[in-house]
Write an enzyme that holds these catalytic residues in place. Sequence first.
Site, PDB file in Angstrom:
ATOM      1  N   CYS A  78       7.124  -3.903   6.357  1.00 14.53           N
ATOM      2  CA  CYS A  78       7.497  -2.763   5.392  1.00 14.53           C
ATOM      3  C   CYS A  78       7.813  -1.524   6.294  1.00 14.53           C
ATOM      4  O   CYS A  78       8.865  -1.648   6.936  1.00 14.53           O
ATOM      5  CB  CYS A  78       6.096  -2.561   4.470  1.00 14.53           C
ATOM      6  SG  CYS A  78       6.623  -1.391   3.219  1.00 14.53           S
ATOM      7  N   HIS A 171       4.236  -7.023   2.284  1.00 15.64           N
ATOM      8  CA  HIS A 171       2.899  -7.130   2.928  1.00 15.64           C
ATOM      9  C   HIS A 171       2.146  -8.291   3.221  1.00 15.64           C
ATOM     10  O   HIS A 171       1.268  -8.601   2.306  1.00 15.64           O
ATOM     11  CB  HIS A 171       2.073  -5.970   2.381  1.00 15.64           C
ATOM     12  CG  HIS A 171       2.413  -4.706   2.677  1.00 15.64           C
ATOM     13  ND1 HIS A 171       1.898  -3.953   3.921  1.00 15.64           N
ATOM     14  CD2 HIS A 171       3.275  -3.787   1.928  1.00 15.64           C
ATOM     15  CE1 HIS A 171       2.525  -2.478   3.547  1.00 15.64           C
ATOM     16  NE2 HIS A 171       3.258  -2.341   2.623  1.00 15.64           N
ATOM     17  N   GLU A 173       0.072  -9.314   4.873  1.00 16.83           N
ATOM     18  CA  GLU A 173      -1.440  -9.044   5.412  1.00 16.83           C
ATOM     19  C   GLU A 173      -2.367  -8.554   4.398  1.00 16.83           C
ATOM     20  O   GLU A 173      -3.538  -8.476   4.409  1.00 16.83           O
ATOM     21  CB  GLU A 173      -1.464  -7.871   6.506  1.00 16.83           C
ATOM     22  CG  GLU A 173      -1.068  -6.462   6.154  1.00 16.83           C
ATOM     23  CD  GLU A 173       0.139  -6.178   5.729  1.00 16.83           C
ATOM     24  OE1 GLU A 173       0.935  -6.858   5.784  1.00 16.83           O
ATOM     25  OE2 GLU A 173       0.422  -4.897   5.713  1.00 16.83           O
TER      26      GLU A 173
HETATM   27  N1  GLN Z   1       7.715   4.066   1.906  1.00 17.85           N
HETATM   28  C1  GLN Z   1       7.200   3.570   3.311  1.00 17.85           C
HETATM   29  C2  GLN Z   1       8.456   4.317   4.050  1.00 17.85           C
HETATM   30  O1  GLN Z   1       9.414   4.610   4.138  1.00 17.85           O
HETATM   31  C3  GLN Z   1       7.034   2.258   3.668  1.00 17.85           C
HETATM   32  C4  GLN Z   1       5.836   1.758   2.742  1.00 17.85           C
HETATM   33  C5  GLN Z   1       5.063   0.611   3.292  1.00 17.85           C
HETATM   34  O2  GLN Z   1       5.009   0.368   4.450  1.00 17.85           O
HETATM   35  N2  GLN Z   1       4.230   0.297   2.656  1.00 17.85           N
HETATM   36  O3  GLN Z   1       8.058   4.402   5.457  1.00 17.85           O
END
Ligand code: GLN
Length: 196
Positions: A78, A171, A173
Amino acid sequence: MRIGVLAAQGAFAEHIAILNKLEVEAPPVRLPSELKGVDGLIIPGGESTSISQLMLAYDLASKIRNLAKNGLPIFGTCAGMILLAKEILDSKVEPLGLMDIVVRRNAFGRQVDSFETELAIPVLGEKPFPGVFIRAPIIKQANSNVEILARLNNSTIVAARQGKLLAAAFHPELTSDLRFHKHFLNIVTEGSKFGL
Ligand code: GLN
């Protein structure tokens, strides 16, 4: 094996828990000195803006860039994926610029900013993988040297690999499915076999 988990901000505890379940030592990394002796690194999800600021403030960004150029395997989930990218669309976040991918942050908008969906990820086997997306980014473009690992039904790219760098927009994890982490550990051991 020792896999450092960048613990600047975000979901690092969950990654550490999964690695411990897999009997891998997983020291949290907050300072450059804590990168010493790691065989791989995970950059977790969270807020890429905060993580990137903390990486710069603690002098981690340049150290991580150098280690990656010398073959350190890195898995970004992410926000971690955002930070691995060469380019982030519409954003002031300064990425590490290690993977030949262009990403868009918060790509699903406010209405559907979090969702869960089953993903086909052939490298992990036939069983679909639970994709947990939280204000997730997407990969808008990937160079031909990037292996696409997963797409949504509308063909949006959500996981990829380039050499020893692995990226997921979701994710792993936050699930009990350990296959994505195992895949990363395989990449780490493949490398060490060749003395990297
Ligand atoms: N929206 C977050 C970002 O732009 C990422 C979201 C996440 O890691 N769950 O950094």
